[in-house]
Design a protein around this motif. Structure first.
Motif, short mmCIF file in Angstrom:
data_model
loop_
_atom_site.label_atom_id
_atom_site.label_comp_id
_atom_site.label_asym_id
_atom_site.label_seq_id
_atom_site.Cartn_x
_atom_site.Cartn_y
_atom_site.Cartn_z
N THR A 3 1.56 -4.73 -18.23
CA THR A 3 0.94 -4.48 -16.84
C THR A 3 1.97 -4.73 -15.53
O THR A 3 2.25 -5.91 -15.27
N SER A 4 2.52 -3.55 -14.99
CA SER A 4 3.46 -3.82 -13.74
C SER A 4 2.74 -3.61 -12.11
O SER A 4 2.50 -2.70 -11.85
N VAL A 5 2.75 -3.99 -11.61
CA VAL A 5 2.04 -4.61 -10.72
C VAL A 5 3.05 -4.61 -9.52
O VAL A 5 4.85 -5.19 -9.62
N VAL A 6 3.48 -3.10 -8.91
CA VAL A 6 3.94 -2.83 -7.62
C VAL A 6 3.95 -2.95 -6.23
O VAL A 6 2.34 -2.25 -6.03
N ILE A 7 4.68 -3.80 -5.50
CA ILE A 7 4.28 -4.19 -3.82
C ILE A 7 4.93 -3.79 -3.28
O ILE A 7 6.13 -4.42 -3.48
N PRO A 8 4.83 -2.64 -2.68
CA PRO A 8 5.11 -2.65 -1.37
C PRO A 8 5.69 -3.61 -0.26
O PRO A 8 4.48 -3.55 -0.03
N THR A 9 6.30 -3.84 0.53
CA THR A 9 5.81 -4.64 1.67
C THR A 9 6.59 -4.74 2.79
O THR A 9 8.03 -4.27 2.70
N ARG A 10 6.68 -5.02 3.96
CA ARG A 10 7.63 -5.48 5.36
C ARG A 10 6.50 -5.97 6.58
O ARG A 10 5.83 -5.89 6.32
N ASP A 11 7.18 -7.13 6.76
CA ASP A 11 6.90 -7.94 7.80
C ASP A 11 5.73 -8.40 7.54
O ASP A 11 4.61 -8.43 8.49
N VAL A 12 4.99 -8.74 5.94
CA VAL A 12 3.98 -9.22 6.14
C VAL A 12 3.64 -10.56 4.98
O VAL A 12 2.76 -10.57 4.08
N ALA A 13 5.08 -11.36 5.78
CA ALA A 13 5.09 -12.36 4.34
C ALA A 13 3.75 -13.31 4.31
O ALA A 13 3.60 -13.62 2.93
N ASP A 14 3.30 -13.67 4.87
CA ASP A 14 1.90 -14.88 4.86
C ASP A 14 1.06 -13.97 4.79
O ASP A 14 -0.15 -14.35 3.49
N GLN A 15 0.20 -12.88 4.50
CA GLN A 15 -0.23 -11.73 3.60
C GLN A 15 -0.09 -11.56 2.43
O GLN A 15 -0.70 -11.47 1.06
N LEU A 16 0.93 -11.11 2.51
CA LEU A 16 1.62 -11.32 1.02
C LEU A 16 1.07 -12.13 0.07
O LEU A 16 1.53 -12.63 -1.40
N LEU A 17 1.26 -13.41 0.55
CA LEU A 17 1.21 -15.13 -0.36
C LEU A 17 0.43 -14.86 -0.65
O LEU A 17 -0.17 -15.23 -1.56
N TYR A 18 -0.59 -14.95 0.14
CA TYR A 18 -2.31 -14.43 -0.33
C TYR A 18 -2.42 -13.82 -1.55
O TYR A 18 -2.79 -14.17 -2.44
N THR A 19 -1.57 -12.52 -1.69
CA THR A 19 -1.83 -11.77 -2.98
C THR A 19 -1.45 -11.67 -3.34
O THR A 19 -2.17 -12.16 -4.49
N LEU A 20 -0.01 -12.71 -4.21
CA LEU A 20 0.44 -13.12 -4.39
C LEU A 20 -0.40 -14.85 -5.22
O LEU A 20 -0.19 -15.08 -6.49
N PHE A 21 -0.92 -14.75 -4.20
CA PHE A 21 -1.50 -16.45 -4.84
C PHE A 21 -3.11 -15.66 -5.58
O PHE A 21 -3.10 -16.42 -6.38
N CYS A 22 -3.78 -14.80 -5.30
CA CYS A 22 -4.69 -14.19 -6.19
C CYS A 22 -4.84 -13.44 -7.57
O CYS A 22 -4.97 -13.94 -8.64
#
Length: 278
Positions: A3-22
């Motif tokens: 499974t390839s999880v595709v995560i577009p992002t912009r200027d939400v570094a801390d929230q993205l880290l929470y997503t990656l940690f999950c």
């Protein structure tokens, strides 16, 4: 199945880290999924924080130097993906441990499936001084209810509020606030069932915030068109539906939507009017 999880992002570094940690906490074998972060020209420290993140899974970071239309991000994610299943995920979503496994098992059972996100709660994972007055009020009230969550010690800068051990224990999933979009989807599920067999236009519920689709089908339908985001998503949903795919809500899987700064509909974060993506 990869499974390839595709995560577009912009200027939400801390929230993205929470997503990656999950995603680091998933029950699924880490060899069975990869994560592709598509950075749309972030001006914060996203690149540095992703580089420093200790991922248990295969993590790739693709950065565009300047801001591009959203369809370019999701198409790049599909092109970069190596899995037979593509799972689009917003960079402000926190997911439970069974998240990847639930999507994989559903597609193994039905290879012509489009699996749609259903239930979501809202949470203030990061304090941002740019919150609207309504967000400031709600965040303060929410923090008063849950004294175990960290308090902002300064109103002047962005501050993560959650600890990794709290996420690992599942605490945030018990503290969520109502999410209007999720309530609308739950009402549709109650009316039509999870498979929406009698729904006349299930493709209108397709959104790249939380959905999984077979990669081969995405490539065969011609990827996403150069349209504004909602029209782009509905166009893809319609094409998948016309190609005979089944639309279904993912049952018993609640995600957390991390609150973001609310900008007026006519403004971009830089204060300029939005441009059409086409």
């Amino acid at each position: 199945m990869l499974t390839s999880v595709v995560i577009p992002t912009r200027d939400v570094a801390d929230q993205l880290l929470y997503t990656l940690f999950c995603l680091n906490l998933q029950l699924t074998s880490f060899d069975h999924f990869e994560v592709i972060v598509i950075d749309n020209g972030s001006t914060d420290d996203t690149q540095q924080k992703v580089a420093q993140f200790a991922a248990n899974f295969s993590l790739r970071y693709v950065r565009f130097q300047r801001r591009l239309p959203f369809y370019r991000l999701v198409n790049e994610g599909v092109v970069q993906s190596r899995g037979s299943l593509v799972l689009f995920l917003a960079s402000n979503l926190m997911v439970p441990r069974e998240f990847i496994g639930t999507h994989m098992q559903a597609h193994l059972h039905d290879p012509r499936l489009v699996l749609l996100g259903l239930d979501a709660k809202r949470i203030y994972s990061v304090y941002d001084p740019r919150f609207s007055a309504k967000q400031h009020e709600e965040c303060s009230s929410w923090l008063e209810q849950y004294p175990q969550i960290k308090r902002p010690h300064t109103p002047a800068r962005i501050l993560p509020l959650l600890e990794e051990n709290q996420i690992a224990s599942g605490l945030p999933f018990h503290l969520g606030l109502p999410c209007p979009e999720a309530q609308r989807r739950l009402a549709i599920q109650r009316a039509y069932g999870s498979k929406m067999e009698d729904h006349h236009a299930p493709w209108t519920l397709f959104t790249t915030e939380h959905v999984s689709v077979p990669r081969e089908t995405l490539l065969r339908t011609g990827l996403f068109q150069a349209l504004i985001r909602t029209a782009m998503e509905r166009d893809m949903g319609r094409k998948l539906w016309k190609n005979g795919l089944h639309f279904q809500f993912v049952d018993k899987l609640t995600v957390l939507k991390q609150e973001r700064v609310l900008y007026p509909a006519t403004l971009r974060p830089e204060g300029r009017k939005k441009r059409r993506s086409s």
